[in-house]
Design a protein around this motif. Structure first.
Motif, short mmCIF file in Angstrom:
data_model
loop_
_atom_site.label_atom_id
_atom_site.label_comp_id
_atom_site.label_asym_id
_atom_site.label_seq_id
_atom_site.Cartn_x
_atom_site.Cartn_y
_atom_site.Cartn_z
N PRO A 1 -12.72 49.87 -33.48
CA PRO A 1 -13.85 50.81 -33.38
C PRO A 1 -13.89 51.83 -34.51
N LEU A 2 -12.74 52.15 -35.11
CA LEU A 2 -12.73 53.08 -36.25
C LEU A 2 -13.22 52.43 -37.53
N GLY A 3 -13.42 51.14 -37.54
CA GLY A 3 -13.93 50.44 -38.72
C GLY A 3 -12.87 50.10 -39.74
N LEU A 4 -11.60 50.34 -39.44
CA LEU A 4 -10.54 49.99 -40.39
C LEU A 4 -10.31 48.49 -40.42
N VAL A 5 -10.59 47.81 -39.32
CA VAL A 5 -10.55 46.34 -39.26
C VAL A 5 -11.96 45.87 -38.95
N GLY B 1 -3.79 45.94 -43.19
CA GLY B 1 -2.96 46.02 -44.39
C GLY B 1 -3.37 45.02 -45.46
N MET B 2 -3.82 43.84 -45.07
CA MET B 2 -4.21 42.82 -46.04
C MET B 2 -5.69 42.89 -46.38
N GLY B 3 -6.43 43.82 -45.77
CA GLY B 3 -7.85 43.94 -46.07
C GLY B 3 -8.65 42.73 -45.64
N ALA B 4 -8.23 42.07 -44.56
CA ALA B 4 -8.88 40.84 -44.11
C ALA B 4 -9.81 41.13 -42.94
N PHE B 5 -10.87 40.34 -42.82
CA PHE B 5 -11.75 40.42 -41.67
C PHE B 5 -11.05 39.83 -40.44
N PHE B 6 -11.33 40.43 -39.27
CA PHE B 6 -10.93 39.81 -38.01
C PHE B 6 -12.02 38.80 -37.67
N SER B 7 -11.78 37.55 -38.02
CA SER B 7 -12.80 36.52 -37.95
C SER B 7 -12.60 35.64 -36.73
N ALA B 8 -13.43 34.61 -36.64
CA ALA B 8 -13.29 33.66 -35.54
C ALA B 8 -11.95 32.94 -35.59
N THR B 9 -11.48 32.65 -36.80
CA THR B 9 -10.16 32.02 -36.91
C THR B 9 -9.05 32.97 -36.49
N SER B 10 -9.25 34.28 -36.70
CA SER B 10 -8.27 35.26 -36.22
C SER B 10 -8.20 35.25 -34.69
N MET B 11 -9.37 35.15 -34.07
CA MET B 11 -9.41 35.10 -32.60
C MET B 11 -8.74 33.83 -32.10
N ILE B 12 -8.94 32.71 -32.81
CA ILE B 12 -8.27 31.47 -32.43
C ILE B 12 -6.76 31.64 -32.52
N ILE C 1 -1.06 42.02 -35.01
CA ILE C 1 -2.23 41.33 -35.56
C ILE C 1 -3.18 42.29 -36.23
N LEU C 2 -3.61 43.34 -35.54
CA LEU C 2 -4.63 44.23 -36.09
C LEU C 2 -4.12 45.04 -37.27
N PRO C 3 -2.92 45.66 -37.22
CA PRO C 3 -2.44 46.33 -38.42
C PRO C 3 -2.24 45.38 -39.61
N ALA C 4 -1.87 44.13 -39.35
CA ALA C 4 -1.71 43.17 -40.44
C ALA C 4 -3.05 42.87 -41.10
N HIS C 5 -4.11 42.74 -40.31
CA HIS C 5 -5.44 42.56 -40.89
C HIS C 5 -5.85 43.77 -41.72
#
Length: 632
Positions: free
Chosen positions: A132-136, A522-533, A516-520
């Motif tokens: 919700p803070l928009g960091l991920v 830190g790497m500047g990655a989107f939490f995508s559908a593959t992340s949810m999988i 999971i969320l801090p790693a996304h």
């Protein structure tokens, strides 16, 4: 000691056989519901849960049959060395001794235990707040690194081909100045050759003097440091400045990794009255342009274009001896051209058609067409202007329907700080809510994501494009995750015959988000559908570890060991196979860590497994101790 090697192997299998079966079923229960994802992404995602579930079943057969047989063969020499020596005490490393000391304090001191559980809850809450803070950022699929992209140019209706070509050349010159661009192809008046975007976004149908298509080709990936998305994003403002100067609309169209949609942001505007529907579409377009991060805004609405209708004065034509067919053919030949033959040129692969047509300068203005000669029956020439009457009007606009409902389309893309359509839609929906309030009770505006409006008498906006696919996929994945939790709970309840033990085991699932969320982030990655999988699949893996841990505690309790000692012993003894499981996940996922599409899957599996290993190794035993300390 003193047992035969195959007896030892059989005993080892018997010790972990029951929890291994349950753990395998838990992993399959976590993966298989993802096959229920519907819509456009269903066929893409189906092979993942089906293939992984089959792999888990075969791996269980390997663990029961091949692994113990191979271990008995390879470890026979090591066992014979200690056959005469009796029991050999296990040597514990410093990490195991530290674990026993820390766990001893957690179980013995309520204040330390309370602070530990509060710290675990705080870590989980802080990790969840990253979204919700928009960091991920949440997105359907991340951007891919392609070797090309397109620039779609739309001039106002009625623009001459030469004017459009001049604008296209100016845009191509600016695009060619980018170091990573190898060449730019310009297609004016027609569409570029077939590609993915041309097929799914209907660019291959574009024809006319007011359209152009720039094919921008990049140098190979290993010769540039920037990805194709970064290049297109940096080039868009410069191209937009040129387009604004000439009154053109442009769209920088990247080849998407999927899914095939009309555009990233697509708003379908429905309503009963055509004029009011078009007016509403214009208002939605204005909202798109005002929304932060929304670019390449366009509509399928056409501006009124003047149309000249030549009506033949039949009486005058009859008096002058000119038949109507000659008048129509001469006018059609002068404007559209007529093929009168072919040229056999040895330098060409195919025959060249010979087209008779007036030059561009002589067919661009009605006054020049009035001088077009038409031959009468007696051989005399009569000017076209004496035989026709010119009526001025406007062309009929194109009408669009979807599932038999009249619709207007407003499209856009996202670029800027938040490159996910989910956040742009949030800003646009706020403006649409105000628009709905001002419309009045009789013409209220409905906004939907999943289905077209049922009532054709109400004005409505339905989200389509990547927004619709994102909503559909994450909705189905959320339902699949809920089914995962229910199936795992039922399995564990049936196995352990306890309603509290499954809750203890499943606490490891949310703790994976701490990684999971801090790693996304830190790497500047989107939490995508593959992340949810990856998160859902990782839930089965972390539950597997918890099941083996709890089963070992029950084994020690049945042997008469006190609860506190059994809890600590399980964590100490089972830590090595849990570490090996996490290491196997990390190594296996590392091969896709830097793939643009499957990076989220790798991050979720790797970071989730590591975080769950470090946290659940202490949290699950502590919670099990709290849940069962009243038991005799």
């Amino acid at each position: 000691r003193g047992k035969k090697i195959f007896e030892v192997a059989a005993g080892a299998v018997a010790e972990v056989g029951s929890p291994l079966i349950l753990a395998t079923l838990a992993v399959i229960s976590a993966i298989l519901p993802m096959a229920l994802v519907r819509g456009l992404m269903g066929p893409y995602m189906m092979p993942i849960p089906v293939g992984a579930s089959c792999a888990m079943l075969f791996s269980m057969l390997v663990a029961f049959i091949i692994t113990p047989w191979t271990a008995a063969r390879l470890l026979r020499g090591q066992l014979s060395e200690h056959a005469e020596g009796g029991e050999v005490p296990a040597r514990e490393d410093w990490a195991t001794r530290l674990y026993r000391r820390v766990m001893g304090r957690l179980l013995a001191e309520p204040r330390v235990r309370r602070n530990f559980l509060l710290a675990m809850g705080g870590l989980l809450l802080a990790s969840a707040l990253l979204v919700p803070l928009g960091l991920v950022k949440v997105k359907m699929l991340p951007f891919d690194n392609k070797s090309e992209f397109q620039v779609i140019v739309d001039m106002p209706e009625g623009t001459s081909l030469e004017r459009t070509l001049a604008v296209a050349r100016a845009l191509a010159t600016r695009a060619g100045e980018v170091p990573e661009v190898s060449d730019v192809g310009v297609y004016c008046g027609t569409a570029s050759p077939y590609n993915f975007n041309g097929l799914v976004r209907h660019y291959y149908l574009r024809r006319g003097g007011n359209v152009a298509d720039l094919q921008v080709n990049l140098v190979p990936r290993h010769e540039r440091s920037r990805q194709s998305h970064a290049i297109a994003k940096a080039l868009r403002p410069a191209l937009q400045e040129i387009a604004t100067r000439y009154g053109a609309k442009i769209k920088v169209a990247e080849v998407p990794p999927g899914p095939p949609v009309l555009q990233t942001l697509v708003a379908e505007v429905y309503g009963p009255d055509p004029d009011k529907r078009r007016e509403l579409a214009r208002k939605v377009e204005a909202i798109f342009r005002a929304a932060p991060g929304v670019v390449d805004v366009d509509t399928y609405l056409e501006e009124p274009q003047e149309k000249l209708r030549y009506e033949i004065d039949r009486e005058k034509a009859a008096l002058l001896g000119v038949d109507t067919e000659s008048i129509s053919r001469n006018l059609r030949m002068a404007v559209a051209g007529e093929t009168t033959g072919i040229l056999h040129d040895p330098r060409e692969r195919e025959d060249v058609p010979l087209v008779v047509r007036l030059p561009e300068a002589k067919r661009s203005f009605p006054s020049q067409l009035d001088q077009l000669p038409v031959r009468a029956r007696d051989g005399s020439l009569v000017a076209l202007g004496e035989l026709v009457r010119v009526r001025k009007g406007t062309t009929d606009p194109a009408l669009y329907h979807k599932n038999l409902l009249p619709v207007e389309y407003v499209t856009g893309d996202v670029a800027g700080e938040a490159e996910s359509p989910a956040y742009a839609v949030g800003h646009i929906n706020q403006a649409l809510a105000a628009l709905r309030t001002n419309a009045g009770p009789d013409t209220g505006l409905d906004v939907s994501y999943a289905a077209q409006p049922f009532d054709q008498e109400r004005y409505a906006v339905k989200w389509d494009g990547e927004v619709h696919i994102t909503y559909e996929v994450f909705r189905d994945l959320g339902l699949a995750f809920a089914a995962v939790l229910v199936m795992i709970y039922v399995l564990v309840v049936g196995w352990f015959e306890s309603f509290k033990t499954p809750l203890v085991i499943m606490t490891a699932i949310p703790f994976s988000l701490v990684g999971i969320l801090p790693a996304h982030w830190g790497m500047g990655a989107f939490f995508s559908a593959t992340s949810m999988i990856g998160f859902i699949a990782g839930a089965g893996i972390v539950v597997r570890n918890s099941i083996i841990l709890v089963d070992f505690i029950n084994l020690r309790l049945r042997e008469g060991q006190p609860l506190a000692e059994a809890v600590v012993e399980a964590g100490a003894v089972r830590f090595r196979p849990m570490v090996l499981t996490a290491a196997a996940v990390v190594v296996g996922s590392s091969v896709i860590l830097f793939d643009p599409i499957f990076q989220g899957l790798a991050i979720s599996l790797m970071a989730g497994e590591v975080a769950s290993l470090l946290l659940s190794r202490m949290a699950v035993p502590v919670l099990f101790y709290l849940a069962h300390r009243g038991r005799g």
